[in-house]
Design an enzyme around this catalytic site. Structure first.
Site, short mmCIF file in Angstrom:
data_model
loop_
_atom_site.label_atom_id
_atom_site.label_comp_id
_atom_site.label_asym_id
_atom_site.label_seq_id
_atom_site.Cartn_x
_atom_site.Cartn_y
_atom_site.Cartn_z
N CYS A 69 -2.70 8.68 2.72
CA CYS A 69 -2.29 8.33 1.35
C CYS A 69 -3.42 8.58 0.36
O CYS A 69 -3.15 8.77 -0.83
CB CYS A 69 -1.82 6.89 1.29
SG CYS A 69 -2.92 5.76 2.12
N GLU A 122 0.88 -1.17 0.00
CA GLU A 122 0.00 0.00 0.00
C GLU A 122 0.91 1.21 0.00
O GLU A 122 1.48 1.55 1.03
CB GLU A 122 -0.85 0.04 1.27
CG GLU A 122 -1.63 -1.21 1.57
CD GLU A 122 -2.78 -1.40 0.63
OE1 GLU A 122 -3.18 -0.41 -0.03
OE2 GLU A 122 -3.28 -2.53 0.55
P1 NAD Z 1 9.74 7.08 4.54
O1 NAD Z 1 9.63 6.48 3.20
O2 NAD Z 1 11.10 7.31 5.10
O3 NAD Z 1 8.97 6.17 5.62
C1 NAD Z 1 7.64 5.74 5.43
C2 NAD Z 1 7.43 4.55 6.39
O4 NAD Z 1 8.22 3.46 5.95
C3 NAD Z 1 7.90 4.83 7.83
O5 NAD Z 1 7.01 4.24 8.73
C4 NAD Z 1 9.27 4.17 7.92
O6 NAD Z 1 9.56 3.71 9.23
C5 NAD Z 1 9.12 3.00 6.99
N1 NAD Z 1 10.36 2.61 6.36
C6 NAD Z 1 11.30 3.42 5.81
N2 NAD Z 1 12.32 2.69 5.30
C7 NAD Z 1 12.00 1.39 5.52
C8 NAD Z 1 12.62 0.16 5.21
N3 NAD Z 1 13.77 0.10 4.53
N4 NAD Z 1 12.02 -0.98 5.61
C9 NAD Z 1 10.82 -0.96 6.26
N5 NAD Z 1 10.18 0.17 6.57
C10 NAD Z 1 10.76 1.34 6.20
O7 NAD Z 1 8.94 8.39 4.51
P2 NAD Z 1 8.45 9.43 5.62
O8 NAD Z 1 9.33 10.62 5.64
O9 NAD Z 1 8.16 8.78 6.92
O10 NAD Z 1 7.11 9.82 4.88
C11 NAD Z 1 7.26 10.47 3.64
C12 NAD Z 1 6.44 9.86 2.60
O11 NAD Z 1 6.08 8.50 2.82
C13 NAD Z 1 5.13 10.57 2.46
O12 NAD Z 1 5.28 11.71 1.67
C14 NAD Z 1 4.26 9.57 1.84
O13 NAD Z 1 4.45 9.58 0.45
C15 NAD Z 1 4.78 8.25 2.31
N6 NAD Z 1 3.95 7.65 3.34
C16 NAD Z 1 2.87 6.95 2.92
C17 NAD Z 1 2.04 6.39 3.85
C18 NAD Z 1 0.82 5.62 3.42
O14 NAD Z 1 -0.11 5.51 4.18
N7 NAD Z 1 0.82 5.03 2.22
C19 NAD Z 1 2.31 6.54 5.20
C20 NAD Z 1 3.43 7.25 5.61
C21 NAD Z 1 4.26 7.80 4.65
#
Ligand code: NAD
Length: 481
Positions: A288, A254
């Site tokens: 999202c 997702e």
């Molecule tokens: P990010 O990509 O760093 O992290 C998003 C999530 O993924 C966090 O919970 C993080 O702990 C987890 N994550 C990051 N790297 C990972 C890895 N290698 N393995 C497993 N989990 C990992 O981004 P962010 O700064 O936290 O959020 C920025 C962007 O992420 C937002 O602009 C949005 O696009 C997206 N996001 C989407 C959702 C959603 O519901 N689809 C939720 C949160 C963030």
């Protein structure tokens, strides 16, 4: 670390049925309303992760043999416990995530509903009987739990996103190693505590924290894990899918979105503006499926922009614990920086600032909901998911023109339209490239319905019967007597 709120629990990992204190920490939890530190977050050691994997493997052999009725009873009991504890749980969620208390309470209510729904749905994993090829034979299709699952969840919905994975996986007979977001650990710990207190066998659910890439690599590469489930950004989803592909493990992903909203001349403007305010500022836009690109037909464009901007200006932004706040703080400083950058870029390119456009409230991560009209198509915000309370508006003349813009981006999670014409509603439902389409509504994710994206927004679905099937494979038994 100076602890700013005595009532915020010390985050612990949940491994093999025990609340385990880690040897080190990987991060701190901030209160987004103040910037204060709430707690240290444990950092899983290799031993912690291996113990979590081993216990989920051992528990799988126990849990998959329990009847669907027994499994459902534990999920239902956990739902009851969450409802009993909702007041305290909601307060913790608001402390660590920033959303309003009303939003946190609603999230725990949906979390309980999700547990209840999968408690019942597990009893309906029917399989099928195929007419036999010869007398006396039985040809059966038997759904079976896929095995131990690695699940990764973000900080925007820190209870319901883990619940959708954990409830469905457990109902299917799978066990789970969950790595929730390190930024919001207490909400998912509340979910795990309710399941443990409800009688979940040791090891059926493990909760670990750490450096995300280290934890996900370790878990996904383990031969114990048979399924990967992730909610988060497209870039991280891609990395996890590559890791899963090495072990030929199925994924449900997702990922991000950039939802277009098509507002037609014949829309009920009062209802549309009220829905847009609610839809855009829910969870401070950190959703999202949040509506982002507002494409408005020329006949009502000026009226829509004026009314939407006025409604935004009237919104009370403040600490989530303050009952008068209608929108809380952003969850982290990264979002605040992104709001500033995307708004400045849109205005710099010729966009017209109608509402907001600046920080609010000094020390916390507060941002006024913002509306930029006449945004140039080249603005960064028309490509990059804002993930915050920013609305960008552009005019259109014809349905065809609006659809081209709506479907332009590689994302395909949610899309919306506001119209009173049944013919237009049917046309947009058919033509919008998205996993979920809302007509005169911003609700595209309900417990009983599948939710998932197309294109760069991921694949697979959670929610509904499809959310259970995601954790099952089909065994064909041909029994000849
Ligand atoms: P990010 O990509 O760093 O992290 C998003 C999530 O993924 C966090 O919970 C993080 O702990 C987890 N994550 C990051 N790297 C990972 C890895 N290698 N393995 C497993 N989990 C990992 O981004 P962010 O700064 O936290 O959020 C920025 C962007 O992420 C937002 O602009 C949005 O696009 C997206 N996001 C989407 C959702 C959603 O519901 N689809 C939720 C949160 C963030």
């Amino acid at each position: 670390m100076s602890k700013a709120d005595a009532q915020y629990p010390e985050p612990r990992q949940f491994i093999a049925g025990q609340w385990r204190k880690a040897e080190g920490s990987c991060a701190v939890v901030h209160n987004p309303a103040t910037g204060d530190i709430l707690a240290d977050v444990p950092r899983a050691s290799q031993r912690d992760l291996d113990d979590a994997l081993a216990s989920s493997s051992a528990a799988f052999n126990v849990w998959r043999r329990r009847s669907a009725i027994e499994r459902g009873a534990i999920l239902s009991r956990a739902a009851e416990l969450i409802r009993e504890r909702a007041g305290e749980l909601a307060r913790r969620m608001t402390l660590e995530q920033g959303k309003t208390l009303a939003e946190s309470s609603l999230e725990f209510s949906i979390t309980a509903e999700t547990l209840d729904w999968y408690a019942a749905e597990g009893r309906r994993a029917y399989g099928r009987v195929i007419p036999a090829r010869q007398p006396g034979a039985r040809q059966l299709v038997l759904p079976e739990p896929i095995g131990p699952v690695a699940a990764f969840t973000p900080w925007n919905f820190p209870a319901v996103l883990p619940a959708r994975k954990v409830a469905a996986a457990l109902a299917a007979g799978c066990t789970v190693v969950l790595k929730p977001s390190e930024e919001t650990p207490a909400s998912s710990i509340g979910l795990a505590q309710a399941l443990a207190d409800a009688g979940l066998p040791d090891g059926a659910l493990n909760v670990v924290f750490g450096v995300p890439s280290e934890v996900s690599t370790h878990l996904i590469r383990s031969p114990i894990i048979r399924k990967v489930h992730f909610t988060g950004s497209t870039s991280v989803g891609r990395q996890l899918a590559l890791l899963a592909a090495e072990g030929l493990k199925p994924c449900t992903l997702e990922l991000g979105g950039h939802a277009p909203v098509l507002v037609f001349d014949d829309a009920d403007l009062d209802m549309t503006v009220a829905a847009c305010i609610q839809g855009k500022t829910r969870n401070a836009g950190q959703v999202c499926t949040s509506p982002t690109r507002f494409l408005v037909q020329r006949g009502i464009y000026d009226d829509f922009v004026r009314r939407f901007g006025k409604a935004m200006d009237g919104l009370v932004v403040g600490p989530g614990l303050d009952p008068s706040s209608q929108m809380g703080a952003l969850a982290n400083r990264r979002r605040l920086d992104a709001m500033e950058e995307l708004t400045a870029d849109a205005i710099g390119g010729g966009g017209r600032l109608v509402a907001g456009g600046h920080r609010a409230h000094g020390t916390g991560f507060f941002w006024r909901p913002s509306l930029v009209a006449d945004v140039p198509a080249s603005a960064k915000a028309m490509e990059i998911e804002p993930f915050g309370p920013l609305a960008f508006v552009r005019p259109f003349s014809t349905l065809e023109e609006a659809l081209v813009e709506a479907n332009r981006l590689p994302y395909g999670l949610a899309a919306y339209a506001f119209t009173s014409s049944a013919a237009t509603a049917v046309a947009v439902s058919d033509e919008l490239q998205a996993g979920g389409v809302g007509i005169n509504s911003f609700s595209v994710s309900n417990t009983e319905a599948p939710f998932g994206g197309v294109k760069d927004s991921g694949y697979g679905a959670e929610g509904g019967p499809e959310g259970l099937q995601a954790f099952m494979h089909l065994k064909y038994v041909n029994h000849v007597t």
